[in-house]
Design a protein around this motif. Structure first.
Motif, short mmCIF file in Angstrom:
data_model
loop_
_atom_site.label_atom_id
_atom_site.label_comp_id
_atom_site.label_asym_id
_atom_site.label_seq_id
_atom_site.Cartn_x
_atom_site.Cartn_y
_atom_site.Cartn_z
N PRO A 115 0.80 -1.25 -0.03
CA PRO A 115 0.12 -0.06 -0.03
C PRO A 115 0.75 1.18 0.14
CG PRO A 115 -0.62 -1.76 1.54
CD PRO A 115 0.50 -2.15 0.96
N MET A 116 0.50 2.31 -0.76
CA MET A 116 1.30 3.60 -0.85
C MET A 116 0.55 4.94 -0.36
SD MET A 116 3.31 4.86 -3.94
CE MET A 116 1.67 5.21 -5.08
N VAL A 117 1.01 5.64 0.31
CA VAL A 117 -0.05 6.84 0.86
C VAL A 117 0.57 8.01 -0.03
CG1 VAL A 117 -0.31 8.41 2.62
CG2 VAL A 117 -0.11 5.76 3.15
N TYR A 118 1.58 8.05 -0.42
CA TYR A 118 2.20 9.33 -1.23
C TYR A 118 3.00 8.71 -2.53
CZ TYR A 118 1.44 11.84 2.98
OH TYR A 118 0.89 12.28 4.05
N GLY A 119 3.03 9.29 -3.50
CA GLY A 119 3.52 9.00 -4.72
C GLY A 119 4.93 8.98 -4.54
N GLU A 120 5.73 10.03 -3.93
CA GLU A 120 7.03 10.16 -3.51
C GLU A 120 7.20 10.28 -2.31
OE1 GLU A 120 8.11 14.48 -5.18
OE2 GLU A 120 7.22 13.39 -6.56
N LYS A 121 8.54 9.97 -1.74
CA LYS A 121 9.05 10.57 -0.57
C LYS A 121 9.02 11.81 -0.27
CE LYS A 121 12.46 9.57 2.92
NZ LYS A 121 13.59 9.27 3.20
N ILE A 122 8.21 12.14 1.00
CA ILE A 122 8.12 13.65 1.40
C ILE A 122 8.79 14.03 2.64
CG2 ILE A 122 6.22 15.40 2.19
CD1 ILE A 122 4.55 13.98 0.61
N GLU A 123 9.90 14.95 2.67
CA GLU A 123 10.78 15.31 3.62
C GLU A 123 10.12 16.65 4.28
OE1 GLU A 123 15.23 16.07 4.66
OE2 GLU A 123 14.66 15.04 2.78
#
Length: 93
Positions: A48-56
């Motif tokens: 499962p994925m919450v965000y499309g890319e890693k958010i810092e």
């Protein structure tokens, strides 16, 4: 799947005429049909994925600073009274 448009109309507190009902019913059937197609996609082993890319997140450090002092605020008598700031009433005007 049968769409109960009368129930939706009641729950949303809308009063729709027949042409609006037909258009909404058509749109809802199309949307539900799209999601029915997604059921056919094989997601076995997919995380499962919450965000499309890693958010810092870039957060600042909390630094304690001198705030406002009561004795300084009391000089502004028209803004201060009974231990509270007085503000213009905006509710119930």
């Amino acid at each position: 799947m049968k769409i109960d448009l009368e129930r939706i109309e009641k729950l949303s507190a809308l009063k729709l005429d027949e042409s609006e009902k037909e258009a909404i019913l058509k749109d809802l059937e199309e949307i539900i049909g799209y999601f029915e197609n997604l059921k056919e996609v094989d997601t076995e082993g997919v995380e499962p994925m919450v965000y499309g890319e890693k958010i810092e997140l870039f957060l600042r450090d909390d630094i304690v600073k001198d705030g406002l002092h009561l004795k300084d605020l009391e000089q502004l008598r028209e803004l201060f009274g009974d231990g509270f700031f007085r503000v213009k009433r905006i509710i119930g005007e």
